[in-house]
Design an enzyme around this catalytic site. Structure first.
Site, PDB file in Angstrom:
ATOM      1  N   SER A 369       0.826  -1.199   0.000  1.00 56.73           N
ATOM      2  CA  SER A 369       0.000   0.000   0.000  1.00 56.73           C
ATOM      3  C   SER A 369       0.870   1.263   0.000  1.00 56.73           C
ATOM      4  CB  SER A 369      -0.974  -0.043   1.182  1.00 56.73           C
ATOM      5  OG  SER A 369      -2.036   0.870   0.998  1.00 56.73           O
ATOM      6  N   ASP A 488      -5.773  -3.615  -2.693  1.00 58.88           N
ATOM      7  CA  ASP A 488      -4.755  -3.309  -1.684  1.00 58.88           C
ATOM      8  C   ASP A 488      -4.107  -4.570  -1.097  1.00 58.88           C
ATOM      9  OD1 ASP A 488      -3.651  -2.614   1.048  1.00 58.88           O
ATOM     10  OD2 ASP A 488      -4.286  -0.632   0.396  1.00 58.88           O
TER      11      ASP A 488
END
Length: 628
Positions: A369, A488
């Site tokens: 991320s 993600d």
């Protein structure tokens, strides 16, 4: 080579291995055990035993290297690791009688000493205390059956020119100078070997010349015993010596001029291309770049026709690049791992600045991320102050402020974030850059929604891969890579220290932004939406997470459960207390960076810094800073 000569030249290594298994023993025990061993010689590609076989023998690796390969139910092959000299093979099956769990293949010419289970039982009856040491060994091996931080360090390296005009001997000298700082290093050329053996052309002895080849191998094994690192310099063409270099080394360095044609040369086509996957040595493609090169490009063209297990970019005039190459190929590299955490991830830059000022560098970088977005600055080899300026420019405007009026796939449109990441990456690396074009080894973790599994991205479009890693499910739109949806990476692995360990980092620096779980609320049921709004107007705060933070945190619940496991692999751990900032507080860039920097400086100042650098000095953390 006669058996008695083997025993004389390798006896010390065998005795050391016996002590690891049996503990201390007297001369009587030694005299009783040694004659019962059987010597086994394997050529590169030969199988010692296969998965599923019932062979209860125990093997000691005296010289060479083995590879453990496990086949899955659908035939997929997984390399579990490699076994170097001084280590043992087959303890679990030896002690438990269970079938072999993997196939063991010789990576190169290998000498082993074998002891059967029958001989062991005789030994156990004569020396009952040995069983205590064996129990400890089995328990330790079971504990380490999961992720290993690093495999055995390569001892012998073969250097081969993949393009014309590469001075392999000069490269060997530069590399040996760096390796020599941590251990005795010897360069071996065909000319040098001829001189040692006192016979012109001895290095070109063909493999089918049993006596001549045995004499040559014995000399090379003695060189390995006397040195920590041995560099075999291949001839300019596919000679017998070049082929022997490939058979006798743990890792091959293919040296290439990055400005040349990427097509494989004669040595690769005649000596490597026809080698089976089991026999193929680990190959590292080393691309030499001219001084002043801004960023590598076109690396995918070099990797496509080769079986390289990894690659390395090197600027000829940069001593720190040579030092980093030495650490990477010798298995002593340091990796930086940065976790996800939304805008709190700006604290990573503060920690990186503190590390730089403390002289603590890293050779590999990766993250999940926002951690992947910050780690890429380290992999680009951008000076940290410049990295902070560029990140500030990228996130100057709220990258998650373009909310969807009709949120069909995500609450946030994602166009602002896409533009910010694409512009930020391309301004440094150029259009069309791939992960493989970064100066340092790099990975980012995403979650493959289509396949329901973690995805570790090490090749492919750089900016798009970072966007896949930061695509918070429900909040940001998924990213399509090779026809599959990616979201993600924090969904599976928010603090991917295990990935860095698999990349071979001997030391790991980790920055984790996840707070410890355990917050409780003094209410039985959540108030309704209207009640929450009224309470807020009256100044009553319930400290409940909002919709977006709830989505963010819910997406990484699995990573919360893995925190202890992830932290176990870290040698230098940072956990900046930036939880007072929201995960979407993009406007507080400077404050968050400053908080991360102040925290890291506090961790590194004074005696604590001395303990850290003292315990991990040398080529690991004592080299030039990553952004020097």
């Amino acid at each position: 080579m006669p058996q008695h000569e083997m025993l004389i030249s390798h006896r010390e290594l065998l005795v050391e291995g016996l002590r690891k298994i049996f503990g201390d023993f007297n001369q009587e025990m030694l005299d009783r055990v040694l004659p019962r061993f059987e010597w086994i010689e394997l050529s590169g590609g030969q199988v010692l035993f296969r998965q599923g076989e019932r062979d209860e023998s125990l093997y000691f690796v005296i010289s060479g290297r083995l590879r453990a390969v496990q086949a899955g139910e659908e035939g997929e092959r997984t390399v579990l690791g490699e076994i170097a000299k001084g280590e043992t093979v087959g303890e679990l099956a030896f002690f438990t009688g269970e079938p072999r769990i993997a196939t063991i293949v010789a990576v190169r010419e290998t000498l082993l000493a074998r002891v059967s289970s029958d001989v062991f039982r005789e030994l156990l009856l004569a020396y009952p205390l040995v069983s205590l040491n064996l129990t400890r060994l089995v328990i330790d091996r079971m504990k380490r059956s999961g992720v290993h931080k690093s495999g055995p360090k390569p001892v012998t390296l073969g250097l081969i020119a993949a393009t014309p005009d590469i001075d392999v001997r000069e490269a060997a000298d530069r590399l040996a100078q760096c390796l020599g700082e941590t251990g005795a290093t010897q360069i071996v050329t065909s000319t040098q070997l001829d001189q040692w053996l006192g016979q012109p052309g001895a290095s070109q002895t063909p493999r089918d010349d049993i006596d001549g080849s045995a004499r040559l191998v014995q000399k090379l094994e003695q060189v390995e015993i006397d040195n920590k690192y041995v560099l075999f310099v291949a001839d300019d063409g596919p000679t017998e010596w070049t082929r022997r270099c490939l058979r006798h080394c743990d890792k091959v360095l293919l040296l290439a001029d990055a400005t040349r044609d990427p097509a494989p040369g004669a040595i690769e086509t005649e000596c490597l291309s026809s080698v089976s996957p089991d026999q193929q040595p680990a190959c590292v493609l080393v691309l030499f770049h001219p001084p002043g090169t801004r960023a590598p490009s076109g690396t995918a063209r070099w990797l496509a026709p080769r079986k390289a297990t990894s690659h390395f970019h090197l600027r000829r005039d940069q001593p720190r690049d040579w030092a980093r190459l030495a650490r990477v190929v010798s298995g002593t590299s340091t990796g930086l791992v940065l976790s996800g955490g939304g805008a709190r991830g700006f604290a990573h830059l503060g920690v990186m600045k503190a590390l730089d000022e403390a002289g603590i560098g890293y050779d590999l970088a990766g993250g999940t991320s926002i951690g992947s977005a910050m780690a890429v600055f380290g992999a680009m080899d951008v000076p940290i102050d410049e990295a902070i300026e560029r990140a500030r420019a990228v996130f100057r405007t709220n990258p998650t402020g373009d909310y969807n009026v009709l949120p069909v796939v995500s609450l946030i449109g994602g166009k602002r974030l896409r533009r910010a990441i694409d512009d930020g990456v391309h301004s440094i690396m150029g259009e069309g850059c791939g992960i493989e074009d970064l100066w340092k080894g790099y990975f980012c973790v995403s979650s493959n929604y289509s396949a329901a599994r973690e995805a570790v991205l090490t090749r492919g479009p750089l900016a798009k891969s970072i966007r896949a890693s930061v695509a918070i499910p429900g909040a940001l739109p998924p990213v399509i890579l090779d026809g599959e949806l990616h979201i993600d990476g924090g969904t599976f692995n928010n603090f991917p220290t295990d990935v860095m360990a698999r990349m071979g980092a001997a030391r790991i620096i980790g920055v984790n932004l996840l707070r410890d779980a355990g917050r409780k609320y003094s209410m039985d049921e959540l108030p309704g939406g209207w009640q929450l709004a009224v309470d807020k107007l009256r100044g009553k705060r319930h400290r409940l997470p909002g919709l977006i933070p709830l989505l963010l945190n819910a997406s990484i619940m699995n990573s919360y459960a893995r925190q202890a496991e992830s932290r176990r692999l870290v040698d230098l751990y940072f956990s900046p207390g930036v939880y007072g900032f929201g995960m979407l507080d993009w406007s507080k860039f400077d404050r968050i960076v400053k908080a991360g920097y102040a925290y890291a400086r506090g961790q590194l100042d004074g005696d604590k810094l001395g303990e850290i650098t003292g315990a991990q000095s040398g080529p690991v953390l004592g080299g030039a800073p990553a952004t020097a």
